[in-house]
Design a protein around this motif. Sequence first.
Motif, PDB file in Angstrom:
ATOM      1  N   ASN A 123       0.859  -1.179   0.000  1.00 19.79           N
ATOM      2  CA  ASN A 123       0.000   0.000   0.000  1.00 19.79           C
ATOM      3  C   ASN A 123       0.895   1.228   0.000  1.00 19.79           C
ATOM      4  OD1 ASN A 123      -1.751   2.103   0.496  1.00 19.79           O
ATOM      5  ND2 ASN A 123      -2.869   1.060   2.139  1.00 19.79           N
ATOM      6  N   ASP A 124       0.896   1.935  -1.126  1.00 19.98           N
ATOM      7  CA  ASP A 124       1.787   3.092  -1.276  1.00 19.98           C
ATOM      8  C   ASP A 124       1.108   4.357  -0.761  1.00 19.98           C
ATOM      9  OD1 ASP A 124       4.030   4.528  -1.957  1.00 19.98           O
ATOM     10  OD2 ASP A 124       3.508   4.693  -4.081  1.00 19.98           O
ATOM     11  N   CYS A 125       0.709   4.281   0.525  1.00 15.55           N
ATOM     12  CA  CYS A 125       0.077   5.421   1.193  1.00 15.55           C
ATOM     13  C   CYS A 125      -1.160   5.897   0.431  1.00 15.55           C
ATOM     14  CB  CYS A 125       1.077   6.566   1.353  1.00 15.55           C
ATOM     15  SG  CYS A 125       0.579   7.819   2.572  1.00 15.55           S
ATOM     16  N   LEU A 148       2.563  -4.786   3.067  1.00 16.97           N
ATOM     17  CA  LEU A 148       3.460  -3.724   3.514  1.00 16.97           C
ATOM     18  C   LEU A 148       2.756  -2.388   3.296  1.00 16.97           C
ATOM     19  CD1 LEU A 148       6.810  -4.891   1.856  1.00 16.97           C
ATOM     20  CD2 LEU A 148       5.965  -5.453   4.145  1.00 16.97           C
ATOM     21  N   GLU A 149       2.999  -1.430   4.185  1.00 16.94           N
ATOM     22  CA  GLU A 149       2.375  -0.117   4.055  1.00 16.94           C
ATOM     23  C   GLU A 149       3.452   0.964   4.097  1.00 16.94           C
ATOM     24  OE1 GLU A 149      -0.586   0.223   7.082  1.00 16.94           O
ATOM     25  OE2 GLU A 149      -2.032  -1.024   6.011  1.00 16.94           O
ATOM     26  N   ASN A 150       3.507   1.760   3.051  1.00 13.75           N
ATOM     27  CA  ASN A 150       4.443   2.892   3.014  1.00 13.75           C
ATOM     28  C   ASN A 150       3.866   4.048   3.830  1.00 13.75           C
ATOM     29  OD1 ASN A 150       6.062   1.421   1.306  1.00 13.75           O
ATOM     30  ND2 ASN A 150       5.311   2.431  -0.560  1.00 13.75           N
ATOM     31  N   SER A 151       4.683   4.657   4.655  1.00  9.61           N
ATOM     32  CA  SER A 151       4.220   5.794   5.473  1.00  9.61           C
ATOM     33  C   SER A 151       4.036   7.048   4.634  1.00  9.61           C
ATOM     34  CB  SER A 151       5.204   6.065   6.607  1.00  9.61           C
ATOM     35  OG  SER A 151       6.517   6.310   6.089  1.00  9.61           O
ATOM     36  N   PHE A 156       5.630   4.164  -7.893  1.00  7.39           N
ATOM     37  CA  PHE A 156       5.729   2.784  -8.380  1.00  7.39           C
ATOM     38  C   PHE A 156       7.149   2.231  -8.285  1.00  7.39           C
ATOM     39  CE2 PHE A 156       6.506  -0.295 -11.760  1.00  7.39           C
ATOM     40  CZ  PHE A 156       5.445  -1.185 -11.608  1.00  7.39           C
ATOM     41  N   THR A 157       8.107   2.993  -8.763  1.00  5.48           N
ATOM     42  CA  THR A 157       9.479   2.480  -8.889  1.00  5.48           C
ATOM     43  C   THR A 157      10.075   2.094  -7.543  1.00  5.48           C
ATOM     44  OG1 THR A 157       9.722   3.996 -10.764  1.00  5.48           O
ATOM     45  CG2 THR A 157      11.710   2.940  -9.944  1.00  5.48           C
ATOM     46  N   ALA A 158      10.032   2.990  -6.570  1.00  2.00           N
ATOM     47  CA  ALA A 158      10.597   2.693  -5.252  1.00  2.00           C
ATOM     48  C   ALA A 158       9.797   1.605  -4.542  1.00  2.00           C
ATOM     49  CB  ALA A 158      10.632   3.961  -4.404  1.00  2.00           C
ATOM     50  N   VAL A 270      15.408   4.354  -9.353  1.00  2.67           N
ATOM     51  CA  VAL A 270      14.477   5.275  -8.706  1.00  2.67           C
ATOM     52  C   VAL A 270      14.911   6.726  -8.901  1.00  2.67           C
ATOM     53  CG1 VAL A 270      13.427   5.948  -6.513  1.00  2.67           C
ATOM     54  CG2 VAL A 270      13.901   3.548  -6.980  1.00  2.67           C
ATOM     55  N   GLU A 271      16.190   6.963  -8.807  1.00  2.00           N
ATOM     56  CA  GLU A 271      16.709   8.325  -8.883  1.00  2.00           C
ATOM     57  C   GLU A 271      16.346   8.991 -10.211  1.00  2.00           C
ATOM     58  OE1 GLU A 271      21.005  10.672  -8.656  1.00  2.00           O
ATOM     59  OE2 GLU A 271      20.862   8.586  -8.002  1.00  2.00           O
ATOM     60  N   THR A 272      16.379   8.209 -11.288  1.00  2.00           N
ATOM     61  CA  THR A 272      16.108   8.778 -12.610  1.00  2.00           C
ATOM     62  C   THR A 272      14.610   8.816 -12.921  1.00  2.00           C
ATOM     63  OG1 THR A 272      18.236   7.995 -13.444  1.00  2.00           O
ATOM     64  CG2 THR A 272      16.549   8.560 -15.078  1.00  2.00           C
ATOM     65  N   PHE A 273      13.897   7.741 -12.604  1.00  2.00           N
ATOM     66  CA  PHE A 273      12.518   7.609 -13.070  1.00  2.00           C
ATOM     67  C   PHE A 273      11.477   7.939 -12.003  1.00  2.00           C
ATOM     68  CE2 PHE A 273      15.075   5.039 -15.921  1.00  2.00           C
ATOM     69  CZ  PHE A 273      14.622   5.488 -17.153  1.00  2.00           C
ATOM     70  N   GLY A 274      11.916   8.326 -10.836  1.00  2.00           N
ATOM     71  CA  GLY A 274      11.006   8.849  -9.831  1.00  2.00           C
ATOM     72  C   GLY A 274       9.870   7.915  -9.491  1.00  2.00           C
TER      73      GLY A 274
END
Length: 760
Positions: A123-125, A148-151, A156-158, A270-274
């Motif tokens: 769950n990406d918040c 898993l739950e992102n705070s 998507f990428t990360a 992640v750094e490039t494609f956010g």
Amino acid sequence: MVFFISLFKKFFNSVLGVIYHHLPVSQELKNKTKKKLFETIPFLFKSTRAFKSWEKNNKITMTVDELPLYLPSKTTRADRVSAEKIQVDIIIPIYRGLQQTKNCIESVLNSHFKTLYRLILINDCSPEIELTNYLRELTVKHSEILLLENSTNLGFTATVNKGMSLSDSNDVVLLNSDTQVAGEWLDKLKTHCYSQKRIGTVTPFSNNATICSFPDFSGCKQIPFNLSVSSIDQYFTQANYGRSVTIPSGVGFCLYIQRGCLDDVGLFDVETFGKGYGEENDFCQRAYLKKWRNLLACDTFVFHEGEVSFQETSNPRKQKALEIIAKRYPEYQNEVKDFSIQDPAAPFRIAAILNILKNDRRPKIISILHSLGGGTEQHVSNLVQNLKSQALSLLISTEITDYGVQVSRVKFIDEVLGFDLKFPTTDIDFITSLLSSISPSGIHIHHQLGLQFNAKQLIQKLNLPFVMTTHDYFYICPYFTLTQGDNYCEEPNPSSCNQCIAKSYPHGAKDISLWRDSYSWFFQNAQTIFCPSVDTLARYQKYFPKANFTMVYHDNSLTNLNINSPEVKINTPSTKEDYFRIAILGSLIQHKGLNILKDLLTILKHKKSPLHFHLIGDIHGPWKSFSSKIFTTSGKYKNQELPQLIKSYDPHLILFLSRCPETYSFTLSSALAEGRPIAAPELGAFPERLQGRSWTWLFPANISAEDLLNFIEKIYHDNFLTRKLPQLPSYTSSIQEIKIHHFDFYFENYLSYFRNKNEK
């Protein structure tokens, strides 16, 4: 030396490109020149997309050995590599879309695969509280689910990187939350991944997956024919089990990644494609540089709704991602374009479509016809479209492409699943195998002109009932218009016919009796022979008296024919008008009155007359230039444009000049539908279709140009200027007690002809 050869190739192609796109010559001449160059010196062009596109359009790259790819796969599960011990993490990043997420997760849980797996939901918040609650409740019920739950929202990428890092041994599948899977989808993807060495990623077919889309690269919003995901995936499995294609890049909606490839290449950038878009293309290109390959699993279908989570910001991200990919991998876009041109997955798409058709409950009818278009194609199209709720039709013909390549053509007309397949063989065994793959119910022969395979053999090999339609007089005479020069031949005795055909031996015919005998089997064995007019039936019955004929007009009802209808609109020119407008409809060719119109206009240009002729159509044959005061033309048109073209010219009279006995005439239907005065020859279907109609004239079939001009000027003065009604045309059939049907007949009776012979 290699450098100079390469330089010469580039220069030669550049010059050719300028000539081809800017030289003011006809497209036909350009095509002929291109064909000659590509065939004579192909080594200069093989690397160009123009050459590859030309190869694709002409099927030069397809050998007879490749044709079985369109038929169901013969690979069995016993032939496939087993990878049972490999465990897979199915990673679903989630942000929005409660119902789509439910559908996705339930489809995974309800699938029937054997692979050991762990379902990782992240769950990406999500801003949707109902979605968050649903995911939490789900983990209580299913031990195989890890939530898993992102705070904070990572994107998507990360988020998928987080999921892929949970194991150092499991393969992974990245699955969008707006997808739906079915059946043995995971087993099939994993088996493909270990079927060959160094397969890094595997992507299935989908309705929305760019280069992995079905039924073509543009995909479709919904699954065709209202099929379930389970059903269409099963049909893909039946058609293409074990088949795969190497692709330039995997597609992230459902991407199987082998752990060995992931360890070698690393996680997504992640750094490039956010927060997303382009990261899987970058990953696949990095994998490619390390000698890993990307596969399309042609036996698997996954539904993808598309852009539920990121629909508000997807387009700018896509554009930025494309720019980054193009900069990092300059050849990538060319590789994608080349893949699109060659389209190596096309046979497998069509194999899947054929299997979908096979499993459809509607009867499947094979329609055989020529490739010349015209009324035959129009009737076939009308029949297919009007009966598609009752039956499906596959069209087959033989044609010569624009570049002179002879091909067999199989076409399926449908808004979504339609395809147009051309293949370089007339082998009856392959054609039989291809057509039998849809489990056909019967065959409808519309025409055999130019056919390069034996229709009788096809019918016998398929062992199917068949019907025929007589669109012209091909089975009576190889000059299928029944004209000699500019006039109707009046169907003389066989001796005179033989003298006529000896002038050029059309279609290889040397004896008229042998010609007719060669087609007698079809008339003797057809369930029925459809004739589109009484006149057509009467002519054919003279030569094939034992055939079972059925008379069915091509149009829908009596109102379309305007028989016994109220008085039609009369467009009478006022005294202030300078011209009496006469429209001629359709392509103008010799047997349609090309020469008589040319002769008439030659006479007209030397006299003072109010007549103005306008051809709504194009000209085929030698022509002269005439003043626009007496003649104009609209050029070629599409059928749906004809009513408006008639209205735009607003003719006082519509004139038909045909020198052959028309079997029906769709242009006459258009004239009738517009309610215009009509003049036509007293020949073929015209008299019966115009009988009893107001403001209608019939003139002798083989009338001269001078007499026709006098005839038109007479009705102009005697009827149009005085508004005096002409005598109603009459018609007497040479056949008594014949039952006349209209197009609605097909709705109730057509399919009965294709029932099993034992049922009839």
